[in-house]
Design a protein around this motif. Sequence first.
Motif, PDB file in Angstrom:
ATOM      1  N   THR B 330     -21.885   6.584 -12.133  1.00  0.00           N
ATOM      2  CA  THR B 330     -22.950   5.606 -12.392  1.00  0.00           C
ATOM      3  C   THR B 330     -23.040   5.037 -10.689  1.00  0.00           C
ATOM      4  O   THR B 330     -24.010   4.793  -9.759  1.00  0.00           O
ATOM      5  CB  THR B 330     -23.597   4.978 -13.293  1.00  0.00           C
ATOM      6  OG1 THR B 330     -22.339   3.498 -13.361  1.00  0.00           O
ATOM      7  CG2 THR B 330     -23.366   5.318 -14.369  1.00  0.00           C
ATOM      8  N   ILE B 331     -22.004   4.660 -10.011  1.00  0.00           N
ATOM      9  CA  ILE B 331     -21.431   3.659  -9.095  1.00  0.00           C
ATOM     10  C   ILE B 331     -21.419   5.503  -7.768  1.00  0.00           C
ATOM     11  O   ILE B 331     -22.190   5.135  -6.790  1.00  0.00           O
ATOM     12  CB  ILE B 331     -20.202   2.823  -8.729  1.00  0.00           C
ATOM     13  CG1 ILE B 331     -20.632   2.278  -9.292  1.00  0.00           C
ATOM     14  CG2 ILE B 331     -20.072   2.865  -7.358  1.00  0.00           C
ATOM     15  CD1 ILE B 331     -19.432   1.250  -9.267  1.00  0.00           C
ATOM     16  N   SER B 332     -20.828   6.033  -8.473  1.00  0.00           N
ATOM     17  CA  SER B 332     -20.347   7.068  -6.951  1.00  0.00           C
ATOM     18  C   SER B 332     -20.756   8.974  -7.812  1.00  0.00           C
ATOM     19  O   SER B 332     -19.771   8.934  -8.244  1.00  0.00           O
ATOM     20  CB  SER B 332     -19.499   6.989  -6.505  1.00  0.00           C
ATOM     21  OG  SER B 332     -18.719   7.840  -5.497  1.00  0.00           O
ATOM     22  N   PRO B 333     -22.092   9.742  -7.269  1.00  0.00           N
ATOM     23  CA  PRO B 333     -21.327  10.498  -7.973  1.00  0.00           C
ATOM     24  C   PRO B 333     -20.136  11.620  -7.222  1.00  0.00           C
ATOM     25  O   PRO B 333     -20.279  12.530  -7.785  1.00  0.00           O
ATOM     26  CB  PRO B 333     -23.009  11.281  -7.705  1.00  0.00           C
ATOM     27  CG  PRO B 333     -23.886  10.517  -6.643  1.00  0.00           C
ATOM     28  CD  PRO B 333     -22.381   9.396  -6.459  1.00  0.00           C
ATOM     29  N   ASN B 334     -19.860  11.236  -6.015  1.00  0.00           N
ATOM     30  CA  ASN B 334     -19.512  11.715  -4.906  1.00  0.00           C
ATOM     31  C   ASN B 334     -17.889  10.755  -5.233  1.00  0.00           C
ATOM     32  O   ASN B 334     -17.056  11.226  -4.054  1.00  0.00           O
ATOM     33  CB  ASN B 334     -19.607  11.917  -3.588  1.00  0.00           C
ATOM     34  CG  ASN B 334     -21.082  12.742  -3.544  1.00  0.00           C
ATOM     35  OD1 ASN B 334     -20.918  13.389  -4.505  1.00  0.00           O
ATOM     36  ND2 ASN B 334     -21.917  11.940  -3.272  1.00  0.00           N
ATOM     37  N   LYS B 335     -17.169  10.534  -5.552  1.00  0.00           N
ATOM     38  CA  LYS B 335     -16.034   9.528  -6.615  1.00  0.00           C
ATOM     39  C   LYS B 335     -14.986  11.132  -5.773  1.00  0.00           C
ATOM     40  O   LYS B 335     -15.039  11.880  -5.966  1.00  0.00           O
ATOM     41  CB  LYS B 335     -15.583   9.314  -7.692  1.00  0.00           C
ATOM     42  CG  LYS B 335     -15.494  10.604  -8.673  1.00  0.00           C
ATOM     43  CD  LYS B 335     -15.362   9.931  -9.852  1.00  0.00           C
ATOM     44  CE  LYS B 335     -14.809  11.315 -10.901  1.00  0.00           C
ATOM     45  NZ  LYS B 335     -14.018  10.788 -12.180  1.00  0.00           N
TER      46      LYS B 335
END
Lengths: 455, 455
Positions: B330-335
């Motif tokens: 939810t925070i970062s789709p590109n973790k």
Amino acid sequence: MTLPAALLETLHTSFGADVSTAEAERLAYAYDNSRRNALPDAVVFAREHAQIETLVQACRSHRIPVIARGRGTNTTGATVPVDGGVVVSFERMNRILRIDPDNRFAIVEPGVLNGDLQRALAPHGFFWPPDPTSSPWCSIGGNLACNSAGPRTVKYGSPRENTLGLRAVAGTGEGFRCGTYTSKGATGYDLTRLLIGSEGTLALITEATLKLTPKPTGLRTLRAMYRDVNSAAHAVARIMAQPVTPCALEFIDDVALKLAHDHGGDSVPLAGAMLMIEVDGEPDTLPSAVEAVARAARGDGLEELRVAETTEETQALWSARKALSPAQRTISPNKINEDVVVPVSHLPELVAGIRALSRKHDVLIVTFGHAGNGNLHVNLLPRDEAERERAHACLAEVFALVISLQGTLSGEHGIGLVKREFMPLALAPSTLTLMRNVKAAFDPDGILNPGKLLP
Amino acid sequence: MTLPAALLETLHTSFGADVSTAEAERLAYAYDNSRRNALPDAVVFAREHAQIETLVQACRSHRIPVIARGRGTNTTGATVPVDGGVVVSFERMNRILRIDPDNRFAIVEPGVLNGDLQRALAPHGFFWPPDPTSSPWCSIGGNLACNSAGPRTVKYGSPRENTLGLRAVAGTGEGFRCGTYTSKGATGYDLTRLLIGSEGTLALITEATLKLTPKPTGLRTLRAMYRDVNSAAHAVARIMAQPVTPCALEFIDDVALKLAHDHGGDSVPLAGAMLMIEVDGEPDTLPSAVEAVARAARGDGLEELRVAETTEETQALWSARKALSPAQRTISPNKINEDVVVPVSHLPELVAGIRALSRKHDVLIVTFGHAGNGNLHVNLLPRDEAERERAHACLAEVFALVISLQGTLSGEHGIGLVKREFMPLALAPSTLTLMRNVKAAFDPDGILNPGKLLP
């Protein structure tokens, strides 16, 4: 062959007093426990990594063989300098560089003796699992070169499962490190395991980071006697199919028991076959472990099952196994000492087949060893030259039998000089070609331990 | 690139309907879980070993890349066809050929899913230890190619410790077998372990003989909350220095806990750090194992220690760990999902160093993972393009920190495409040269998975 003067000068500069071309010294390093021998042109005693780089580079430029040697306890001729050259003994490069219990590793030089390492680890509550019978006087470097194992392998694995990383010098003369200081790693190709078991043909190991295992504080020993080898072999398969893996599961056939009995006296029992079983763990877990293993050991053909209650009883139970080696030596100083391995469930067929070959070739064969891994020492005991010839013919059929049972030539001794000719039985031409390509990748001029491992 | 007509004809002859050059299919096989992508020129679906020999020989004669693919769950771009060529999917070559409990092995085709194998083994009382989080949908072939591990590795090892032998096709187009059907072997070079973790750059695995382990019938779960990451990291070292090795020892830092709490609700505890610990064994051994591990978990900074008594409680204890993955998404789709590893005793410095780098580069980083192996998932969670650039700079410093702590780049994900550039940080030029030589020994024309693993 005499070594080029320029090479000798390089050796003297790099190794100082630790180089010898005296015949007495060369004779002492001409043979190993295979009883094969061939004179090297020089012997050097390594003390540090940089010397090995210098040595290999110099030998490479003169195309002179380099043969690494631990303590020469191997039985396959793996350290015999068949093409002459320089034997590098690692016996003086024997420091334990670090014991790190928090991270479960130890860093050692290759000349450290297996037994010395175990003694140094004991106060920390750890051990290094590989435990060849020769552990008091064999070196870690030799254990790694030959992937030498021992009884504990059934539970704890061989050197390949118990080494994290290495420092070494390739046949190019270049030093390198491979592996990790961690118990997990996925950073490039696994060169560590490739070097382990390569018998000094790819690189010379100058330092090893060994994975340590916590030493269980409890141990219990069981001895099971069976009507015949077949029922003992089935018991092995039952024991290995249940969850409690023993830390030793040794098999001794009736011929070996008789031999040990004749030599060792009445304390050695007679039976169709015997299993020695050990379980280890924390003391309060041992009763249930003993019960689980005993349950599996019971079955058709079991004649007696004893559990040792004291250290003295444990020693008494092991008496047959201990009496075996001296007994064999009295019969045949030239025993052929094999270590074939088959899937555990094929042990009955292996033992029956060996018995048939013993009769066919009229050669005494005793069979015993690490049954939990399906790894049996098949020892042919020829008493004279005629029997020696028959034994060699018999051996080829033993290997063919092993391969037909999905087994392989060696479980823990390696190939060396004496089993090279049988490699095409075990490995297809495409696999051997890849191994030769790998050899060339590390040692393009073929100077490292020539004449070994690959046919 | 379009494929030569002669090659396409060979593919159609060999693979029949199992070959596709349609754009929809090529798009579906252009990417993996790294979210990198590149279009292949064709996709083929293998069903048997002989097809792979034909394919590699044909591609070799045209110098066309061949990229093996399991289920594409890897996070490093290891299966992205960066130079085009033919992607070989093994998803239809997914038969379990044999389960042999007596000999503790299973023979499988590479497309078998990890989870399907585990389910097939369960009735026999065995399991195969490697257990990536993706086990329900990742393939054994992919697990072997990447040396993929998981939480159980701390006790049971990675694919390298749990594979006996392989069948494969080298970059030359030649098929070969390596390894054994036995649990011990010293017959030539260990090509099996060399292929494991080689990410499809040396050979394509077409069959694997996997070493099975008896499945313990009991399991207990503990959760320990600590004041701060430092005291949790010290507890990890204490737990690993005593004899009872847990079958999972997972660490979650405070940032990750907060994230999971915000996402997963009040059932997720807040603390400075958390350890999830599991011990397995026969049921009557578990009380003493729990006590031994709990004793080691206690110490400075421990705030709460809970032992689950029921399945429901176990699930509740794991809630924080389970909430973590969706929370990150939810925070970062590109973790950026890393899996660095350091010796266990260096975990406190690693965690402190990562915290400092997070502040320095102003990038959110959560740290959690397989602490018993010193293997932490360091996940950088950039929320926009500016943060992505800062994250990449931060990442280089994370790797430098790991190397300075005697660690390595990857514990279980491998190198693939995304970590190639960092390989010279971890490995000296001499080691990389040897790896390139090994690559050439198996794949002289460099057609297998080009652009991966080696820089």
